[in-house]
Enzyme design. Sequence first.
Site, PDB file in Angstrom:
ATOM      1  CG  ASN A  84       7.500  -2.586  -8.102  1.00 16.01           C
ATOM      2  OD1 ASN A  84       6.674  -1.761  -7.528  1.00 16.01           O
ATOM      3  ND2 ASN A  84       7.715  -3.953  -7.715  1.00 16.01           N
ATOM      4  CB  SER A 138       7.021   7.845  -7.523  1.00 18.62           C
ATOM      5  OG  SER A 138       7.209   8.760  -6.707  1.00 18.62           O
ATOM      6  CE1 TYR A 152       9.672   3.199  -0.124  1.00 18.02           C
ATOM      7  CE2 TYR A 152       7.957   5.073  -0.142  1.00 18.02           C
ATOM      8  CZ  TYR A 152       8.529   3.694  -0.428  1.00 18.02           C
ATOM      9  OH  TYR A 152       7.911   3.222  -1.597  1.00 18.02           O
ATOM     10  CE  LYS A 156       9.651   4.296  -4.145  1.00 22.44           C
ATOM     11  NZ  LYS A 156      10.056   3.335  -5.034  1.00 22.44           N
ATOM     12  CB  THR A 185       2.025  -3.888  -0.576  1.00 24.00           C
ATOM     13  OG1 THR A 185       2.741  -2.634   0.254  1.00 24.00           O
ATOM     14  CG2 THR A 185       1.411  -3.306  -1.745  1.00 24.00           C
TER      15      THR A 185
END
Length: 233
Positions: A84, A138, A152, A156, A185
């Site tokens: 993660n 992912s 990014y 992924k 987040t």
Amino acid sequence: MPVAIITGASKGLGRALAGALAERGWDLVLDARTAPVLEETARALDAYGTKVVALPGDVTDAGHRAELVAAAWGLGGLDLLVNNASALGAEPLVRLAELDLAGLRAALETNVVAALGLVQEALPLLRRSAAGAVVAVSSDAAAEAYGTWGGYGASKAALDQLAAVLAVEEPGLRVWAVDPGDMRTDLYAAAVPTDDDRDRPEPSTVVPGFLRLLDERPASGRYSAPALAEVAR
């Protein structure tokens, strides 16, 4: 008790998933870079009465990855590895024309190279488990072209491919690449600090999707946690 390693577990999705597994009686090995935050997370899980080993460190460090797997062995083995931990490559995100290549390398090192390194370290224990599983967290940016998310997203997408090939090479395991969907987040706030994310769902809302994978053990592949969570309701 089943045992899981969760990287990037001090907050956000990692912490939410750790709490859900602890509530189910899982013993946990938790990783994050910021020791005080990780230790606070571990203390919060004490209420569930399971064993929690909190190991602050950086997953790009091979020695730290070995420590995580050794801790799982000390708890009795390893049934689940959740990769993660993530790095954006630039904070805030920028267009590809402006993306510093050192930042891209850092994202690839955390999101891809370290994830594979931890899988390699953990494979002997995962193979011994009757229900060994790997979850690669992912992103929809791995499959869709969003401006500023190129570096990014590329990392992924590479992680997705590693998961797909690992599933072919290790048919005795379940290997799931899971898109958690939009969430509120710190990672998203760092990526797009000008965006108002108050309407984005909390990570806890998609955890039922991850738990459904563990309960039903579908074939290895790529899944959407929000879609799984919706069906699970």
